[in-house]
Design a protein around this motif. Sequence first.
Motif, PDB file in Angstrom:
ATOM      1  N   ILE A  89     -21.502  16.050 -21.980  1.00  0.00           N
ATOM      2  CA  ILE A  89     -21.088  15.546 -20.673  1.00  0.00           C
ATOM      3  C   ILE A  89     -21.932  16.201 -19.596  1.00  0.00           C
ATOM      4  N   ASP A  90     -22.507  15.361 -18.770  1.00  0.00           N
ATOM      5  CA  ASP A  90     -23.262  15.872 -17.636  1.00  0.00           C
ATOM      6  C   ASP A  90     -22.286  16.114 -16.485  1.00  0.00           C
ATOM      7  N   VAL A  91     -21.921  17.373 -16.290  1.00  0.00           N
ATOM      8  CA  VAL A  91     -20.918  17.689 -15.277  1.00  0.00           C
ATOM      9  C   VAL A  91     -21.448  17.519 -13.856  1.00  0.00           C
ATOM     10  N   THR A  92     -22.754  17.270 -13.717  1.00  0.00           N
ATOM     11  CA  THR A  92     -23.308  17.072 -12.372  1.00  0.00           C
ATOM     12  C   THR A  92     -23.195  15.625 -11.915  1.00  0.00           C
ATOM     13  N   LEU A  93     -22.799  14.712 -12.829  1.00  0.00           N
ATOM     14  CA  LEU A  93     -22.644  13.309 -12.441  1.00  0.00           C
ATOM     15  C   LEU A  93     -21.429  13.161 -11.526  1.00  0.00           C
ATOM     16  N   PRO A  94     -21.476  12.209 -10.581  1.00  0.00           N
ATOM     17  CA  PRO A  94     -20.303  11.969  -9.726  1.00  0.00           C
ATOM     18  C   PRO A  94     -19.153  11.405 -10.543  1.00  0.00           C
ATOM     19  N   GLY A  95     -17.930  11.749 -10.177  1.00  0.00           N
ATOM     20  CA  GLY A  95     -16.766  11.267 -10.901  1.00  0.00           C
ATOM     21  C   GLY A  95     -16.544   9.783 -10.697  1.00  0.00           C
ATOM     22  N   ARG A  96     -15.821   9.178 -11.640  1.00  0.00           N
ATOM     23  CA  ARG A  96     -15.473   7.769 -11.535  1.00  0.00           C
ATOM     24  C   ARG A  96     -14.166   7.649 -10.749  1.00  0.00           C
ATOM     25  N   ARG A  97     -14.225   6.946  -9.648  1.00  0.00           N
ATOM     26  CA  ARG A  97     -13.036   6.801  -8.799  1.00  0.00           C
ATOM     27  C   ARG A  97     -12.083   5.778  -9.414  1.00  0.00           C
ATOM     28  N   LEU A  98     -10.853   6.198  -9.656  1.00  0.00           N
ATOM     29  CA  LEU A  98      -9.844   5.290 -10.191  1.00  0.00           C
ATOM     30  C   LEU A  98      -9.241   4.454  -9.071  1.00  0.00           C
ATOM     31  N   PRO A  99      -8.995   3.163  -9.321  1.00  0.00           N
ATOM     32  CA  PRO A  99      -8.389   2.333  -8.278  1.00  0.00           C
ATOM     33  C   PRO A  99      -6.981   2.817  -7.947  1.00  0.00           C
ATOM     34  N   ALA A 100      -6.695   2.959  -6.687  1.00  0.00           N
ATOM     35  CA  ALA A 100      -5.379   3.448  -6.251  1.00  0.00           C
ATOM     36  C   ALA A 100      -4.419   2.276  -6.088  1.00  0.00           C
ATOM     37  N   GLY A 101      -3.198   2.479  -6.484  1.00  0.00           N
ATOM     38  CA  GLY A 101      -2.181   1.455  -6.299  1.00  0.00           C
ATOM     39  C   GLY A 101      -1.676   1.451  -4.864  1.00  0.00           C
ATOM     40  N   ALA A 102      -0.858   0.472  -4.545  1.00  0.00           N
ATOM     41  CA  ALA A 102      -0.312   0.358  -3.192  1.00  0.00           C
ATOM     42  C   ALA A 102       1.066  -0.284  -3.262  1.00  0.00           C
ATOM     43  N   VAL A 103       1.849  -0.064  -2.254  1.00  0.00           N
ATOM     44  CA  VAL A 103       3.176  -0.673  -2.173  1.00  0.00           C
ATOM     45  C   VAL A 103       3.015  -2.179  -1.959  1.00  0.00           C
ATOM     46  N   HIS A 104       3.802  -2.970  -2.678  1.00  0.00           N
ATOM     47  CA  HIS A 104       3.764  -4.428  -2.525  1.00  0.00           C
ATOM     48  C   HIS A 104       4.114  -4.786  -1.082  1.00  0.00           C
ATOM     49  N   PRO A 105       3.449  -5.791  -0.505  1.00  0.00           N
ATOM     50  CA  PRO A 105       3.705  -6.116   0.908  1.00  0.00           C
ATOM     51  C   PRO A 105       5.169  -6.410   1.212  1.00  0.00           C
ATOM     52  N   LEU A 106       5.886  -7.051   0.292  1.00  0.00           N
ATOM     53  CA  LEU A 106       7.298  -7.322   0.544  1.00  0.00           C
ATOM     54  C   LEU A 106       8.111  -6.024   0.566  1.00  0.00           C
ATOM     55  N   SER A 107       7.800  -5.123  -0.368  1.00  0.00           N
ATOM     56  CA  SER A 107       8.490  -3.829  -0.367  1.00  0.00           C
ATOM     57  C   SER A 107       8.146  -3.045   0.892  1.00  0.00           C
ATOM     58  N   LYS A 108       6.903  -3.147   1.311  1.00  0.00           N
ATOM     59  CA  LYS A 108       6.466  -2.433   2.510  1.00  0.00           C
ATOM     60  C   LYS A 108       7.221  -2.931   3.738  1.00  0.00           C
ATOM     61  N   VAL A 109       7.315  -4.257   3.883  1.00  0.00           N
ATOM     62  CA  VAL A 109       8.015  -4.831   5.036  1.00  0.00           C
ATOM     63  C   VAL A 109       9.496  -4.481   4.982  1.00  0.00           C
ATOM     64  N   GLN A 110      10.096  -4.559   3.796  1.00  0.00           N
ATOM     65  CA  GLN A 110      11.519  -4.221   3.688  1.00  0.00           C
ATOM     66  C   GLN A 110      11.765  -2.771   4.081  1.00  0.00           C
ATOM     67  N   GLN A 111      10.900  -1.866   3.646  1.00  0.00           N
ATOM     68  CA  GLN A 111      11.052  -0.462   4.021  1.00  0.00           C
ATOM     69  C   GLN A 111      10.924  -0.283   5.528  1.00  0.00           C
ATOM     70  N   GLU A 112      10.000  -1.010   6.155  1.00  0.00           N
ATOM     71  CA  GLU A 112       9.836  -0.907   7.608  1.00  0.00           C
ATOM     72  C   GLU A 112      11.084  -1.389   8.329  1.00  0.00           C
ATOM     73  N   ILE A 113      11.650  -2.510   7.851  1.00  0.00           N
ATOM     74  CA  ILE A 113      12.871  -3.039   8.468  1.00  0.00           C
ATOM     75  C   ILE A 113      14.017  -2.040   8.307  1.00  0.00           C
ATOM     76  N   GLU A 114      14.161  -1.517   7.089  1.00  0.00           N
ATOM     77  CA  GLU A 114      15.230  -0.539   6.850  1.00  0.00           C
ATOM     78  C   GLU A 114      15.053   0.687   7.735  1.00  0.00           C
ATOM     79  N   ASP A 115      13.817   1.157   7.896  1.00  0.00           N
ATOM     80  CA  ASP A 115      13.564   2.341   8.729  1.00  0.00           C
ATOM     81  C   ASP A 115      13.976   2.100  10.176  1.00  0.00           C
ATOM     82  N   VAL A 116      13.708   0.880  10.669  1.00  0.00           N
ATOM     83  CA  VAL A 116      14.074   0.565  12.054  1.00  0.00           C
ATOM     84  C   VAL A 116      15.584   0.668  12.232  1.00  0.00           C
TER      85      VAL A 116
END
Length: 344
Positions: free
Chosen positions: A93-120
């Motif tokens: 393994i060449d430890v000097t190579l840049p790491g592979r960035r894993l795709p990050a997950g995100a909150v589903h837009p409906l869950s996001k909107v519901q959380q915003e409404i609940e917070d209000v």
Amino acid sequence: MKERLEELRDEVLQVLEQVNDPQQLNDVRVKYLGKKGALTEVLRGMGSLSAEERPVIGQVANDVRSAIEAVIEAKQQQFQQQETERRLQQETIDVTLPGRRLPAGAVHPLSKVQQEIEDVFIGMGYSIAEGPEVETDYYNFEALNLPKDHPARDMQDSFYITEDILMRTHTSPVQVRTMKAMNGKTPVKIICPGRVYRRDDDDATHSFQFNQIEGLVIGKNIRMSDLKGTLLQFVQELFGKQTQIRLRPSFFPFTEPSAEVDVTCVQCGGHGCRMCKQSGWLEILGCGMVHPRVLEMGGYDPNEVSGFAFGLGVERIALLKYGIDDIRAFYTNDLRFLSQFARM
């Protein structure tokens, strides 16, 4: 027999010197030391020996076996070391190579909107109440001033499991259950988020399953102006301080008076565009003062207390908030669509 054992030892040791891989080594071990191996065949003749010869030959046999096993074990360690070195060379393994960035997950837009409404609403002092998605006809309709054969039931075509059990068509049953659990105590100040089900068209703005948030407030001297002020604060927290609302008379069996609530178009700010059909307004939710009959069935005296209720669809809010024109986009699990919300 002693000479045969010693000859066998010398034969095996000579063969082992020529072994070059683990498979050959295993074949030699089975051939000479296995249950049907050469050493076993020799030892089967010990039955013909005298009592004095057996211990001597037994000791010789053990020495022969030990000598062979020692060489086999040494060979195994040699092969393991060679395999380790080979893998280290191939899997460096060449430890000097840049790491592979894993795709990050995100909150589903409906869950996001519901959380915003609940917070209000939580910020306004509301608490969250939940209830079953499979409901009785009583809680879903009758306790909300919708007796059997009431024509208003046609507004909410339902999925019935039995004559008395159905998939809830709104989260209003949670309000009734909360009122009954309070035993006439005030104040009541809740929101009820959850999935609801209706036999509706499957098109750009409708779905047989969607998410709803309803609110209920009960207390002394609750007025329509309190409802309007609450909803104005809600939409301004969600869409911006510039947002305004208007109430249009409507009909809901569980509220009286009832109203539809419009907000200034989030796209054009009320000036008129294709999204609002040039009207400058967008319908967002329904509301009204709790019907006296509903208060009575919930265990309250309508002469002593009053209240207001409202209900909104999370998908409708999300469509307006993000400028999306097709509700089905939320359910197709298209990562090209969903990944846009990871940056919001």
